[in-house]
Design a protein around this motif. Structure first.
Motif, PDB file in Angstrom:
ATOM      1  N   LEU A   1       3.097  14.925   1.142  1.00  0.00           N
ATOM      2  CA  LEU A   1       3.998  15.399   0.094  1.00  0.00           C
ATOM      3  C   LEU A   1       3.417  16.675  -0.488  1.00  0.00           C
ATOM      4  N   ASN A   2       4.277  17.618  -0.802  1.00  0.00           N
ATOM      5  CA  ASN A   2       3.808  18.831  -1.465  1.00  0.00           C
ATOM      6  C   ASN A   2       3.389  18.491  -2.894  1.00  0.00           C
ATOM      7  N   PRO A   3       2.190  18.887  -3.299  1.00  0.00           N
ATOM      8  CA  PRO A   3       1.755  18.623  -4.676  1.00  0.00           C
ATOM      9  C   PRO A   3       2.691  19.300  -5.667  1.00  0.00           C
TER      10      PRO A   3
ATOM     11  N   ASN B   1       0.832  -1.215   0.000  1.00  0.00           N
ATOM     12  CA  ASN B   1       0.000   0.000   0.000  1.00  0.00           C
ATOM     13  C   ASN B   1       0.860   1.256   0.000  1.00  0.00           C
ATOM     14  N   ALA B   2       1.900   1.273   0.855  1.00  0.00           N
ATOM     15  CA  ALA B   2       2.765   2.455   0.944  1.00  0.00           C
ATOM     16  C   ALA B   2       3.450   2.739  -0.386  1.00  0.00           C
ATOM     17  N   ALA B   3       4.002   1.690  -1.000  1.00  0.00           N
ATOM     18  CA  ALA B   3       4.696   1.872  -2.281  1.00  0.00           C
ATOM     19  C   ALA B   3       3.729   2.334  -3.364  1.00  0.00           C
ATOM     20  N   SER B   4       2.512   1.797  -3.353  1.00  0.00           N
ATOM     21  CA  SER B   4       1.508   2.203  -4.347  1.00  0.00           C
ATOM     22  C   SER B   4       1.159   3.683  -4.187  1.00  0.00           C
ATOM     23  N   HIS B   5       1.006   4.135  -2.947  1.00  0.00           N
ATOM     24  CA  HIS B   5       0.729   5.554  -2.698  1.00  0.00           C
ATOM     25  C   HIS B   5       1.897   6.424  -3.174  1.00  0.00           C
ATOM     26  N   ASN B   6       3.120   5.941  -2.947  1.00  0.00           N
ATOM     27  CA  ASN B   6       4.306   6.691  -3.387  1.00  0.00           C
ATOM     28  C   ASN B   6       4.329   6.844  -4.897  1.00  0.00           C
ATOM     29  N   ILE B   7       4.012   5.763  -5.595  1.00  0.00           N
ATOM     30  CA  ILE B   7       4.032   5.782  -7.061  1.00  0.00           C
ATOM     31  C   ILE B   7       3.069   6.844  -7.594  1.00  0.00           C
TER      32      ILE B   7
ATOM     33  N   LYS C   1       0.542  18.016   1.630  1.00  0.00           N
ATOM     34  CA  LYS C   1      -0.775  17.478   1.967  1.00  0.00           C
ATOM     35  C   LYS C   1      -0.702  15.971   2.187  1.00  0.00           C
ATOM     36  N   SER C   2      -1.721  15.461   2.834  1.00  0.00           N
ATOM     37  CA  SER C   2      -1.797  14.032   3.099  1.00  0.00           C
ATOM     38  C   SER C   2      -1.728  13.219   1.814  1.00  0.00           C
ATOM     39  N   VAL C   3      -0.995  12.107   1.870  1.00  0.00           N
ATOM     40  CA  VAL C   3      -0.974  11.131   0.790  1.00  0.00           C
ATOM     41  C   VAL C   3      -1.604   9.844   1.320  1.00  0.00           C
ATOM     42  N   ASP C   4      -2.902   9.682   1.078  1.00  0.00           N
ATOM     43  CA  ASP C   4      -3.629   8.471   1.495  1.00  0.00           C
ATOM     44  C   ASP C   4      -3.425   8.163   2.974  1.00  0.00           C
ATOM     45  N   THR C   5      -3.377   9.200   3.784  1.00  0.00           N
ATOM     46  CA  THR C   5      -3.209   9.055   5.231  1.00  0.00           C
ATOM     47  C   THR C   5      -4.174   9.988   5.939  1.00  0.00           C
ATOM     48  N   GLU C   6      -4.859   9.485   6.954  1.00  0.00           N
ATOM     49  CA  GLU C   6      -5.682  10.339   7.797  1.00  0.00           C
ATOM     50  C   GLU C   6      -4.779  11.041   8.801  1.00  0.00           C
TER      51      GLU C   6
END
Length: 513
Positions: A320-322, A184-190, A333-338
């Motif tokens: 991560l900054n957009p 999940n973490a790697a997918s969010h990073n991609i 901003k949040s990357v798939d994290t509450e």
């Protein structure tokens, strides 16, 4: 197979004729076919040694092309990898091994030679495409004495990785991450980094850390991209490596960015190679990069700096900054994290006051390997970091609520360093603190009350530095040593680190005036 192991295997098949991983030390690229063969060889080697699903393996290696392949081989067998810093002293390594039930130790050559006579460990060496020899030590007491039965393939909820993250008590917390959390973490990073098979990353930080291992390495592998693995960061070679290997992004820490700005030889090389460099961005995390340095770097090297925030307990990235709307000074901003902020025991989620940052998500741990219930609240992970969310959801970090020292991205537990240095005969009492440092964020500073005040401070300082070199990891070693007559203490007798920092900072200012 899990999604993680299935995708890793598939990417090697898809790229069997492509050059996927380069070992910069060997100056050699490896194809997917060569890498897949190494995975198969390692799996057979471990199976022959009776290592099985659920076993833990302690790993102490320098960065090299074998690192990601070793991880894949272990994960496909359901074995839990526990990498530690390559600079870990032998005594600490053996102490860790003896404390926990590791089935195997995989160590670099210098350490392997030193522990060859250990009565519990039997040595085996294996040759691979990615390395001339890999030294493994299997735990004869554990493996030989137990009945061996196949325990099947790993599941999504099986642990794949254990990493140490320093705790305030001085004993590192062990973070366990599952196959599913890593995937999940790697997918969010991609997604957040917009990675594709056309990208090439260069790894300049230790693969024993979450940043290099998951954010850079694992994300690149699952995206089908290429990677260049260096032994360590080198300012002198950085821009040449970027140019020759057509690197498109690098995950770094502010220390690296500061060094590149200061190193005149490095800047000259950049000027010479400017037209052959195609960096999309440099990712900066771990501690705050001063706004002036961010702006200067972008101007001088024509490369965006994208700031983010992550931690081991979240399998790497949190914010991560957009790319299209970075906000300087924030970590994005949040990357798939509450994310929420705990303020006076109240939870705030937008346009908040300053408080402790809390997290939860499909890549965030719900407990440590060794339980620490005080690190969680109502299903949220308490980070120990202080910050706030603005009205647009950008996160700003303003410090840490704990006493950890952040030295160039490495987290140092003061109590752990104190416990080692207190073994010196000259030390009557000791406090280790972090003081501001332009290059590393914070310097590791040892403040000592001496048993031998008549001896020159220079002689005592040298003794401390020498002892630290032999007994502490490189990032834990004090870069400054000071001697005082007494420590400021609170009503319970504990050293007041905040007051000590203030007093020492003031005395240093006085010495310079």
């Amino acid at each position: 197979m899990t999604k993680l192991t299935e995708q890793l295997a598939n990417k090697l098949i898809e790229g069997q004729k492509r050059l996927l991983i380069k070992d910069e030390h060997q100056n050699m690229w490896f194809t997917g076919q060569q890498l897949a063969k190494d995975v198969a060889t390692l799996k057979q080697h471990f199976t022959n040694l009776r290592v099985k699903r659920g076993d833990q393996v302690l790993i102490c290696l320098d960065n090299s092309a074998v690192y990601p392949i070793l991880m894949q081989a272990l994960w496909e067998l359901g074995v839990i990898a526990h990498p530690v810093a390559a600079t870990t002293p032998l005594a600490q390594l053996q102490g860790d091994f003896n404390e926990y039930d590791y089935a195997m130790l995989i160590a670099k050559d210098s350490l392997a030679k030193a522990i060859i006579n250990d009565v519990v460990l039997e040595k085996e060496t294996i040759k691979l495409n990615t390395t001339f020899n890999l030294t493994t030590f299997f735990n004869t007491k554990m493996i030989i004495e137990r009945p061996f039965e196949s325990s099947g393939l790993p599941t999504e909820t099986d642990l794949a990785l254990i990493l140490n993250t320093s705790g305030t008590t001085g004993k590192p917390k062990r973070v366990g991450l599952t196959h599913q959390q890593l995937f999940n973490a790697a997918s969010h990073n991609i997604g957040s980094h917009k990675l594709t098979a056309n990208d090439t990353t260069m790894i300049v930080m230790p693969l024993s850390h979450i940043n290099a291992l998951v954010i850079a390495c694992l994300s690149t592998r699952l995206s089908g991209g290429k990677m260049v693995i260096t032994g360590k960061f080198s300012a002198r070679h950085f821009w040449q490596q970027i140019s020759v290997n057509q690197v498109t992004w690098v995950s770094a820490v502010p220390t690296i960015i500061s060094i590149l700005l200061m190193n005149e030889k490095s800047k000259l090389v950049y000027t010479q190679l400017r037209d052959t460099i195609n960096l999309r961005f440099i990712r900066s995390a771990s501690f705050s990069l001063p706004e002036s340095k961010l702006v200067l770097f972008e101007q001088e090297f024509n490369t965006p700096v994208i700031e983010g925030y992550g931690m081991t307990e979240a399998a790497g990235q949190i914010t991560l900054n957009p790319f299209e709307a970075p906000k300087v000074g924030s970590v994005g901003k949040s990357v798939d994290t509450e994310i929420s902020i705990l303020v006076d025991d109240q939870v705030q989620t937008m346009n908040t006051q300053l408080g402790e940052i809390m997290l939860r998500g499909d890549h965030v741990i719900a407990d440590y390997v060794d339980p620490h219930p005080d690190s969680f609240k109502d299903g949220w992970l308490l980070t120990g970091d202080l910050g706030y969310l603005d009205e647009e959801g950008y996160l700003f970090i303003k410090g840490r609520s704990r006493d950890m020292i952040n030295h160039g991205g490495e987290k140092v537990a003061p109590v752990e360093v104190e416990s080692i240095l207190s073994k010196l005969d000259l030390v009557a009492d000791i406090a280790v603190i972090g003081l501001p440092d332009d290059l590393y964020g914070e310097a590791v500073v040892a403040v000592i009350i001496s048993k031998t005040p008549a001896v020159s401070e220079f002689t005592q300082m040298k003794a401390v530095i020498d002892f630290a070199k032999n007994n502490l990891a490189t990032f834990e070693q004090p870069t400054q040593v000071y001697f005082v007559d007494k420590f400021p203490r609170n009503p319970t007798g504990k050293v007041s680190r905040a007051q000590l920092k203030a007093e020492l900072a003031q005395s240093l200012i006085g010495d310079r005036s």
